[in-house]
Design a protein around this motif. Sequence first.
Motif, PDB file in Angstrom:
ATOM      1  N   SER A   1       5.650   3.659  -2.514  1.00 34.05           N
ATOM      2  CA  SER A   1       5.049   4.660  -2.727  1.00 34.05           C
ATOM      3  C   SER A   1       4.228   4.471  -4.288  1.00 34.05           C
ATOM      4  O   SER A   1       4.857   3.727  -5.349  1.00 34.05           O
ATOM      5  N   CYS A   2       3.217   5.058  -4.658  1.00 35.77           N
ATOM      6  CA  CYS A   2       2.558   4.914  -5.970  1.00 35.77           C
ATOM      7  C   CYS A   2       3.513   5.783  -6.894  1.00 35.77           C
ATOM      8  O   CYS A   2       4.279   6.626  -6.191  1.00 35.77           O
ATOM      9  N   ARG A   3       3.358   5.551  -8.050  1.00 43.31           N
ATOM     10  CA  ARG A   3       4.172   6.177  -9.122  1.00 43.31           C
ATOM     11  C   ARG A   3       3.732   7.947  -9.092  1.00 43.31           C
ATOM     12  O   ARG A   3       4.769   8.573  -9.037  1.00 43.31           O
ATOM     13  N   LYS A   4       2.782   8.111  -8.804  1.00 41.43           N
ATOM     14  CA  LYS A   4       2.325   9.638  -8.806  1.00 41.43           C
ATOM     15  C   LYS A   4       2.901  10.372  -7.759  1.00 41.43           C
ATOM     16  O   LYS A   4       3.518  11.211  -7.942  1.00 41.43           O
ATOM     17  N   ASP A   5       2.729   9.748  -6.389  1.00 38.63           N
ATOM     18  CA  ASP A   5       3.393  10.478  -5.319  1.00 38.63           C
ATOM     19  C   ASP A   5       4.974  10.524  -5.575  1.00 38.63           C
ATOM     20  O   ASP A   5       5.398  11.332  -5.350  1.00 38.63           O
ATOM     21  N   ASN A   6       5.496   9.244  -6.020  1.00 42.70           N
ATOM     22  CA  ASN A   6       6.961   9.144  -6.107  1.00 42.70           C
ATOM     23  C   ASN A   6       7.383  10.412  -7.100  1.00 42.70           C
ATOM     24  O   ASN A   6       8.349  11.203  -6.664  1.00 42.70           O
TER      25      ASN A   6
ATOM     26  N   THR B   1       0.809  -1.260   0.017  1.00 41.75           N
ATOM     27  CA  THR B   1      -0.187   0.141  -0.043  1.00 41.75           C
ATOM     28  C   THR B   1       0.882   1.231  -0.068  1.00 41.75           C
ATOM     29  O   THR B   1       1.890   1.003   0.760  1.00 41.75           O
ATOM     30  N   CYS B   2       0.515   2.257  -0.828  1.00 41.80           N
ATOM     31  CA  CYS B   2       1.440   3.506  -0.986  1.00 41.80           C
ATOM     32  C   CYS B   2       1.185   4.098   0.633  1.00 41.80           C
ATOM     33  O   CYS B   2       0.385   4.354   1.160  1.00 41.80           O
ATOM     34  N   ARG B   3       2.329   4.447   0.961  1.00 44.80           N
ATOM     35  CA  ARG B   3       2.601   5.218   2.290  1.00 44.80           C
ATOM     36  C   ARG B   3       2.415   6.468   2.278  1.00 44.80           C
ATOM     37  O   ARG B   3       2.127   7.203   3.658  1.00 44.80           O
ATOM     38  N   TYR B   4       2.020   7.132   1.290  1.00 39.34           N
ATOM     39  CA  TYR B   4       1.780   8.648   1.212  1.00 39.34           C
ATOM     40  C   TYR B   4       0.380   8.902   0.913  1.00 39.34           C
ATOM     41  O   TYR B   4      -0.452   9.655   1.493  1.00 39.34           O
ATOM     42  N   CYS B   5      -0.526   8.094   0.171  1.00 35.90           N
ATOM     43  CA  CYS B   5      -1.928   8.149  -0.153  1.00 35.90           C
ATOM     44  C   CYS B   5      -2.697   6.931   0.164  1.00 35.90           C
ATOM     45  O   CYS B   5      -4.139   7.262   0.062  1.00 35.90           O
ATOM     46  N   GLY B   6      -2.238   6.059   0.550  1.00 37.56           N
ATOM     47  CA  GLY B   6      -2.946   4.699   1.106  1.00 37.56           C
ATOM     48  C   GLY B   6      -3.434   4.166   0.064  1.00 37.56           C
ATOM     49  O   GLY B   6      -4.276   2.874   0.265  1.00 37.56           O
TER      50      GLY B   6
HETATM   51 ZN   LIG Z   1       0.489   7.097  -3.327  1.00 42.94          ZN
END
Ligand SMILES: [Zn+2]
Length: 191
Positions: free
Chosen positions: A134-139, A101-106
């Motif tokens: 991290s998902c690609r977008k947040d990264n 799971t993305c640690r930034y947006c869940g």
């Molecule tokens: Zn994310």
Amino acid sequence: MKFSDFNLLDLGNSIGVTGVLFSDNNKSYAWVLPDQDVHNIEIVPMTIEEWKKGLLQVDVQEVEIFTKGPNGEFIKSVVRKTQRIIEQRVSWAVYKRDNYTCRYCGRDGIPMTVDHLVLWEKQGPSVEANLLTSCRKDNKTRGNMEYADWLKSPYYLKVSQNLSPVIRRANEILVETLSNIPLRQSERTSR
Ligand SMILES: [Zn+2]
């Protein structure tokens, strides 16, 4: 066993370099890397082409192989990868720890990447302690922002609303532990 019997995809994931084999005229010596458990050594005859294929696939940073060609000339095969290429087993350990799971947006169920807490450009190592899922977008959105600044950015403050309070807090606590992460030692700058 022949080289063609190996699953090439497995070479990067499950097969690593555990030592080096040296030979003189009489005998061969397996120099096994410390901490490696080696058993059932089997000699796999390989052509130069197979060597090149194999080297490209295994998890090694840099390898140079010299072989004698049919006319006695030396043939050099070199494979270089930057250390930015994160070993797959490290990535998977991070994904698993973070429950995929993305640690930034869940978000989950989408392609994930690993994001460096201490930036790669600032000598941050590619080890579990310095990586978050991290998902690609947040990264991409974080880019080269320092982690502490990222947590204060409007973008993070917005997407992190979806996180559980426990994860959001865990992300914040990491700011204080960043200085414990050992930085990468100087590496060769000329390529
Ligand atoms: Zn994310």
